[in-house]
Design a protein around this motif. Structure first.
Motif, mmCIF file in Angstrom:
data_model
loop_
_atom_site.group_PDB
_atom_site.id
_atom_site.type_symbol
_atom_site.label_atom_id
_atom_site.label_comp_id
_atom_site.label_asym_id
_atom_site.label_seq_id
_atom_site.Cartn_x
_atom_site.Cartn_y
_atom_site.Cartn_z
ATOM 1 N N VAL A 189 0.823 -1.193 -0.126
ATOM 2 C CA VAL A 189 0.172 0.101 0.003
ATOM 3 C C VAL A 189 0.996 1.255 -0.087
ATOM 4 O O VAL A 189 2.062 1.460 0.613
ATOM 5 N N GLY A 190 0.399 2.302 -0.908
ATOM 6 C CA GLY A 190 1.081 3.602 -0.693
ATOM 7 C C GLY A 190 0.280 4.642 -0.590
ATOM 8 O O GLY A 190 -0.979 4.602 -0.928
ATOM 9 N N TYR A 191 0.604 5.587 0.227
ATOM 10 C CA TYR A 191 -0.478 6.822 0.483
ATOM 11 C C TYR A 191 -0.104 8.105 -0.310
ATOM 12 O O TYR A 191 1.146 8.255 -0.487
ATOM 13 N N PHE A 192 -1.136 8.558 -0.824
ATOM 14 C CA PHE A 192 -0.794 9.958 -1.548
ATOM 15 C C PHE A 192 -1.691 10.813 -1.043
ATOM 16 O O PHE A 192 -3.038 10.880 -1.331
ATOM 17 N N THR A 193 -1.446 11.811 -0.134
ATOM 18 C CA THR A 193 -2.120 12.788 0.518
ATOM 19 C C THR A 193 -1.827 13.998 0.433
ATOM 20 O O THR A 193 -0.570 14.392 0.126
ATOM 21 N N GLN A 194 -2.810 15.118 0.759
ATOM 22 C CA GLN A 194 -2.396 16.614 0.740
ATOM 23 C C GLN A 194 -1.402 16.667 1.843
ATOM 24 O O GLN A 194 -1.815 16.313 2.857
ATOM 25 N N ASN A 195 -0.650 17.610 1.823
ATOM 26 C CA ASN A 195 0.453 18.067 2.951
ATOM 27 C C ASN A 195 -0.193 19.136 3.784
ATOM 28 O O ASN A 195 0.433 19.925 4.074
ATOM 29 N N THR A 211 -0.216 -1.004 8.622
ATOM 30 C CA THR A 211 1.181 -0.932 9.321
ATOM 31 C C THR A 211 2.414 -1.465 8.186
ATOM 32 O O THR A 211 2.957 -0.518 7.570
ATOM 33 N N THR A 212 2.874 -2.637 8.437
ATOM 34 C CA THR A 212 3.785 -3.298 7.451
ATOM 35 C C THR A 212 3.236 -3.114 6.031
ATOM 36 O O THR A 212 4.271 -3.374 5.078
ATOM 37 N N GLU A 213 2.066 -3.163 5.745
ATOM 38 C CA GLU A 213 1.672 -3.024 4.214
ATOM 39 C C GLU A 213 2.098 -1.893 3.581
ATOM 40 O O GLU A 213 2.188 -1.672 2.513
ATOM 41 N N VAL A 214 2.336 -0.687 4.241
ATOM 42 C CA VAL A 214 2.497 0.717 3.683
ATOM 43 C C VAL A 214 3.969 0.587 3.428
ATOM 44 O O VAL A 214 4.922 0.463 4.221
ATOM 45 N N VAL A 215 4.215 0.596 2.067
ATOM 46 C CA VAL A 215 5.661 0.817 1.406
ATOM 47 C C VAL A 215 6.227 1.949 1.133
ATOM 48 O O VAL A 215 7.446 2.308 0.906
ATOM 49 N N ALA A 216 5.375 3.180 0.995
ATOM 50 C CA ALA A 216 5.831 4.502 0.562
ATOM 51 C C ALA A 216 4.458 5.568 1.025
ATOM 52 O O ALA A 216 3.428 5.088 0.855
ATOM 53 N N LYS A 217 5.016 6.645 1.412
ATOM 54 C CA LYS A 217 3.949 7.659 1.618
ATOM 55 C C LYS A 217 4.463 9.229 1.057
ATOM 56 O O LYS A 217 5.609 9.437 1.094
ATOM 57 N N GLN A 218 3.497 9.477 -0.072
ATOM 58 C CA GLN A 218 3.857 10.609 -0.578
ATOM 59 C C GLN A 218 2.687 11.828 -0.617
ATOM 60 O O GLN A 218 1.508 11.470 -0.383
ATOM 61 N N GLY A 219 3.266 12.891 -0.513
ATOM 62 C CA GLY A 219 2.375 14.241 -0.470
ATOM 63 C C GLY A 219 2.440 15.258 -1.540
ATOM 64 O O GLY A 219 3.212 14.925 -2.375
ATOM 65 N N TYR A 220 1.472 15.875 -1.623
ATOM 66 C CA TYR A 220 1.384 16.894 -2.639
ATOM 67 C C TYR A 220 1.063 18.249 -2.135
ATOM 68 O O TYR A 220 0.490 18.427 -0.918
ATOM 69 N N THR A 225 0.927 21.043 -9.463
ATOM 70 C CA THR A 225 0.077 20.202 -9.966
ATOM 71 C C THR A 225 0.899 18.940 -10.626
ATOM 72 O O THR A 225 0.099 17.917 -11.271
ATOM 73 N N ASP A 226 2.078 19.283 -10.704
ATOM 74 C CA ASP A 226 3.196 18.006 -11.357
ATOM 75 C C ASP A 226 3.128 16.904 -10.561
ATOM 76 O O ASP A 226 4.016 17.096 -9.600
ATOM 77 N N VAL A 227 2.380 15.885 -10.339
ATOM 78 C CA VAL A 227 2.303 14.956 -9.455
ATOM 79 C C VAL A 227 3.181 13.601 -10.026
ATOM 80 O O VAL A 227 3.242 12.625 -9.292
ATOM 81 N N THR A 228 3.636 13.758 -11.119
ATOM 82 C CA THR A 228 4.298 12.539 -11.717
ATOM 83 C C THR A 228 5.694 12.112 -10.915
ATOM 84 O O THR A 228 5.708 10.868 -10.784
ATOM 85 N N PRO A 229 6.388 12.790 -10.145
ATOM 86 C CA PRO A 229 7.314 12.441 -9.373
ATOM 87 C C PRO A 229 6.874 11.564 -8.188
ATOM 88 O O PRO A 229 7.658 10.631 -7.702
ATOM 89 N N GLN A 230 5.826 11.891 -7.546
ATOM 90 C CA GLN A 230 5.207 11.169 -6.559
ATOM 91 C C GLN A 230 4.585 9.721 -7.003
ATOM 92 O O GLN A 230 4.818 8.774 -6.401
ATOM 93 N N LEU A 231 4.127 9.990 -8.127
ATOM 94 C CA LEU A 231 3.453 8.554 -8.562
ATOM 95 C C LEU A 231 4.339 7.532 -9.130
ATOM 96 O O LEU A 231 4.494 6.676 -8.875
ATOM 97 N N SER A 232 5.501 8.270 -9.471
ATOM 98 C CA SER A 232 6.740 7.456 -9.998
ATOM 99 C C SER A 232 7.463 6.938 -8.714
ATOM 100 O O SER A 232 7.756 5.623 -8.706
ATOM 101 N N ALA A 233 7.509 7.617 -7.670
ATOM 102 C CA ALA A 233 7.892 7.078 -6.349
ATOM 103 C C ALA A 233 7.093 5.885 -5.885
ATOM 104 O O ALA A 233 7.538 4.647 -5.211
ATOM 105 N N LEU A 234 5.825 5.904 -5.976
ATOM 106 C CA LEU A 234 4.897 5.010 -5.430
ATOM 107 C C LEU A 234 5.098 3.730 -6.285
ATOM 108 O O LEU A 234 5.127 2.478 -5.898
ATOM 109 N N LYS A 235 5.243 4.112 -7.671
ATOM 110 C CA LYS A 235 5.399 2.748 -8.470
ATOM 111 C C LYS A 235 7.014 1.981 -8.154
ATOM 112 O O LYS A 235 6.791 0.893 -8.120
#
Length: 441
Positions: A189-195, A211-220, A225-235
């Motif tokens: 699981v990855g989180y992508f949330t507003q900062n 808990t252990t399922e979460v492998v990455a947390k990214q914020g915006y 509005t360029d969120v490609t870096p965050q989605l790339s990190a989640l990938k």
């Protein structure tokens, strides 16, 4: 390796969307103490009551959310045409703050000092509304049904005039976290949330189950509005499920960014950004800005979301039928979306409180009506309003978007608290429009 033509088109669509920033539900909380409520009848005459709101009619939060006040005004028109509430017609004044906190302060003071409003109803956005909560409470102005799920609105001691509306982010996060734990077992699981409060309050709920399922947390940041870096990190982290606690513009941008890089996670989206019709429009609009074309239905198919109001596609629901009749009479040219429905329910709920406050109307009597526990429907979960709680809806259901952009319920409504309490199915009474009947004498 050369990019495909579709990837180039989606990249262009993202670039064309850079002028759009985030929407409501984000920001910082207020910390100042508030004065006692003023027992006044400012804004009330024998045959009218003046109310106001701040909304993003223009600017970065306008996409989708500018229609909330359109839905609300339709309900107030319906109420007024039926004779008003306790003989008073509702004069609804909408000020555009452009989702700019500085402008919010300006327009709210105009509403209070010049327009002499009785109450502020449905002020939209945490970063914007947090700048006026102390002022409204100090002035003794009812500040009801705030359009944001921040926990800050549920603070009766510090802000006795302020009341939430939508389910708060922590409750919703708990329901999402439990659903993911049980239905996507073994998935990363990855989180992508507003900062801001959206992300912080939501993770308080998600982290109770994931808990252990979460492998990455990214914020915006809603300014970028360029969120490609965050989605790339989640990938890159291998996230198979992406929890997108995002406003509509950023839900759409995330979906487009994922498609651009060939990333196909299971998106789980909160209620603030999961309206299929709004998302379809944003996806098309972002693409059109750069001459690209995408299939909204294909991109949205399978998305999992949470909600607490009846979906407009549930045509057998008595409240959907009721609001559709109002829509068809007063705003037939507007698409009937869940965002429009949000405004309609909000206006109807305020009208209920106004009626419960009685004919001898004062601001304190409105606050008393809000805390009475008498407000029910049209939502699928109950309000938390009481003397000790100013929280809005207290739970949510889980749904999935079908290939034709209709929805199906995966998990029926459940309720919980904002702390660590259990999540339980909700089977309480939900009044019908006939039972509430605002226009009855």
């Amino acid at each position: 390796m050369r990019k495909s033509r579709s990837a180039h088109l989606i990249a262009g669509a993202l670039a064309g969307a850079l002028v759009l920033a985030g929407c409501s539900g984000a920001g910082e909380t207020s910390t100042n103490s508030a004065a006692p409520a003023a027992d006044s009848s400012t804004g009330v005459t024998k045959d009218s009551v003046v109310i106001g709101t701040h909304q993003p009619l223009t600017g970065p939060a306008a996409p989708g959310y500018s229609k909330i006040s359109v839905g609300a005004r339709a309900v107030y028109s319906y109420v007024n045409d039926a004779g008003g509430i306790n003989g008073r017609k509702i004069d609804y004044k909408v000020e555009d703050d452009g989702y700019n906190p500085t402008k919010t302060v300006e327009v709210v003071k105009k509403l209070v000092l010049q327009e002499k409003v009785f109450a502020i109803v449905g002020g939209l956005g945490t970063p914007t509304h947090s700048k006026v909560v102390d002022y409204l409470n100090t002035e003794g102005v009812p500040d009801v049904l705030v359009s944001s799920g921040a926990l800050a609105w549920d603070d009766p001691k510090k802000s006795p005039m302020t009341f939430g509306y939508q389910v708060d982010y922590t409750r919703e996060g708990k329901i999402q976290g439990k659903y993911i734990k049980e239905n996507f077992a073994g998935k990363k699981v990855g989180y992508f949330t507003q900062n801001d409060d959206v992300g912080r309050d939501t993770q308080k709920g998600l982290d109770q189950f994931l808990t252990t399922e979460v492998v990455a947390k990214q914020g915006y940041d809603s300014a970028n509005t360029d969120v490609t870096p965050q989605l790339s990190a989640l990938k890159a982290a291998g996230a198979e499920v992406v929890v997108c606690e995002c406003v509509p513009a950023f839900t759409a941008l995330s979906i487009l960014a994922a498609a651009k890089i060939g990333y196909k996670p299971q998106f789980v989206v909160s209620s603030i950004g999961a309206d299929p019709t709004t998302l379809s429009g944003l996806l098309q609009d972002f693409a059109k800005r750069s001459g690209a074309s995408v299939s909204s239905a294909q991109l949205l198919s399978g998305l999992v979301g949470t909600g607490y109001l009846p979906d407009v596609g549930l045509t057998d629901d008595p409240w959907v039928k009721f609001f559709k009749d109002i829509h068809d009479k007063y705003i037939p040219a507007e698409p009937l979306t869940n965002t429009v429905m949000y405004g309609m329910v909000q206006a109807y709920t305020f009208s209920q409180a106004l009626k419960a406050a009685g004919p001898d109307l004062t601001r304190q009597k409105l606050v008393d009506a809000m805390t009475s526990g008498s407000l029910k429907g049209p939502g699928l979960t109950p309000f938390g309003f009481s003397k000790d709680s100013h929280s809005g809806y207290t739970g949510a259901y889980v749904f999935q978007i079908n290939p034709d952009t209709t929805t199906k319920i995966l998990q029926p409504p459940a309720v919980t608290d904002r702390a660590t309490g259990a999540i339980t199915p909700y089977s309480g009474e939900r009044l019908t429009p006939e039972q509430v009947n605002l226009t009855a004498k």
